[in-house]
Design a protein around this motif. Structure first.
Motif, PDB file in Angstrom:
ATOM      1  N   GLY A  38       0.812  -1.211   0.000  1.00 13.64           N
ATOM      2  CA  GLY A  38       0.000   0.000   0.000  1.00 13.64           C
ATOM      3  C   GLY A  38       0.843   1.259   0.000  1.00 13.64           C
ATOM      4  O   GLY A  38       0.527   2.239  -0.686  1.00 13.64           O
ATOM      5  N   ALA A 157      -5.974  -6.325  -4.155  1.00 11.62           N
ATOM      6  CA  ALA A 157      -4.604  -5.818  -4.261  1.00 11.62           C
ATOM      7  C   ALA A 157      -3.700  -6.790  -5.009  1.00 11.62           C
ATOM      8  O   ALA A 157      -2.894  -6.381  -5.854  1.00 11.62           O
ATOM      9  N   THR A 161      -2.089  -6.002  -8.643  1.00 11.34           N
ATOM     10  CA  THR A 161      -0.637  -5.968  -8.783  1.00 11.34           C
ATOM     11  C   THR A 161      -0.178  -6.868  -9.926  1.00 11.34           C
ATOM     12  O   THR A 161       0.647  -6.472 -10.759  1.00 11.34           O
ATOM     13  N   ALA A 186      -3.649   1.446  -9.211  1.00 11.54           N
ATOM     14  CA  ALA A 186      -3.810   1.534  -7.757  1.00 11.54           C
ATOM     15  C   ALA A 186      -4.982   2.437  -7.385  1.00 11.54           C
ATOM     16  O   ALA A 186      -5.760   2.123  -6.476  1.00 11.54           O
ATOM     17  N   ASN A 189      -8.182   0.675  -8.166  1.00  4.66           N
ATOM     18  CA  ASN A 189      -8.424  -0.377  -7.185  1.00  4.66           C
ATOM     19  C   ASN A 189      -8.999   0.194  -5.892  1.00  4.66           C
ATOM     20  O   ASN A 189      -9.918  -0.379  -5.291  1.00  4.66           O
TER      21      ASN A 189
END
Length: 230
Positions: A38, A157, A161, A186, A189
């Motif tokens: 994160g 996540a 990724t 990101a 998401n």
């Protein structure tokens, strides 16, 4: 913990493989393990702040892509023989927010609960591999890399990724920086984790429930028409 109280009640052998104490310890440790990821994505988002703001409406509208999941997955689920399980299985890619919504509305022991749990488990086991491959092949569609990077943000996540990194490698700097692809993924998401919940509650569930009533008598196997009206 989810892995013990929910998955263990459906797949009994899991209780002999994973002890309850281990399961309870694993939940907070998983959060700690994801914190560096994160932080990494946080450092990528800030430099692309103005680009992200400019693409703001696209981030919001992309949530309607959930409807595509319903339109494609529901008929397939019915053809495979699922009944009301197809509602939980096809309403979205079924990450934690969707699992919570279906569990709260129908109960985890209901057909809808079994459906969403099945999709959740499949995504947990195979999702990262699938989206990693999908991200690598996605540029062949001819869509803009930033549009594809936004599509990588589906609320998970690990899947995001895998998808965004393979996409960045496949694009190979074709006019779009790798950090920009990762930052768009990101941000997408993060927004999906927030707005996706309301999309499922306000749009996804009402739509799939009505579609089920229409499609179940057509595609379903031995599905009573009256069942679709429940």
């Amino acid at each position: 913990a989810l892995s013990y109280s929910v998955l263990g009640s459906v797949i009994e052998p899991l209780r002999s493989v994973v002890d309850e104490d281990v399961s309870r310890i694993a939940s907070p440790l998983l959060v700690v393990a994801l914190m560096p990821l994160g932080v990494k994505y946080g450092t990528l988002v800030a430099p692309s702040f103005y680009d992200l703001v400019a693409a703001g409406p696209a981030f919001v509208l992309q949530e309607f892509g959930n409807l595509g999941t319903i339109l494609i997955a529901l008929p397939l689920a019915l053809l495979l023989g699922l009944k009301r399980e197809s509602i939980g299985a096809a309403v979205s890619i079924a990450r934690e927010p969707t699992l919570g919504v279906i569990t709260d509305k129908y109960g985890i022991e209901s057909p809808e609960g079994r459906g969403v749990l099945g999709t959740y488990m499949t995504g947990t086991v195979l999702g990262t591999v699938f989206f990693g491959l999908l991200g690598g092949f996605a540029p062949a569609t001819g869509l803009h890399p930033l549009a594809l990077s936004m599509a990588c943000g589906m609320g998970s996540a690990s899947m995001m990724t895998a998808c965004s990194t393979s996409l960045a490698a496949a694009v190979g700097g074709a006019g779009v920086a790798e950090d920009q692809i990762l930052s768009f993924a990101a941000t997408s998401n993060l927004l999906t984790g927030i707005t996706g919940l309301y999309m499922v509650i306000l749009v996804g569930l009402p739509v799939i429930t009505r579609l089920y009533a229409v499609l179940a008598p057509v595609f379903g196997r031995d599905t009573a028409a009256a069942e679709g009206g429940e």
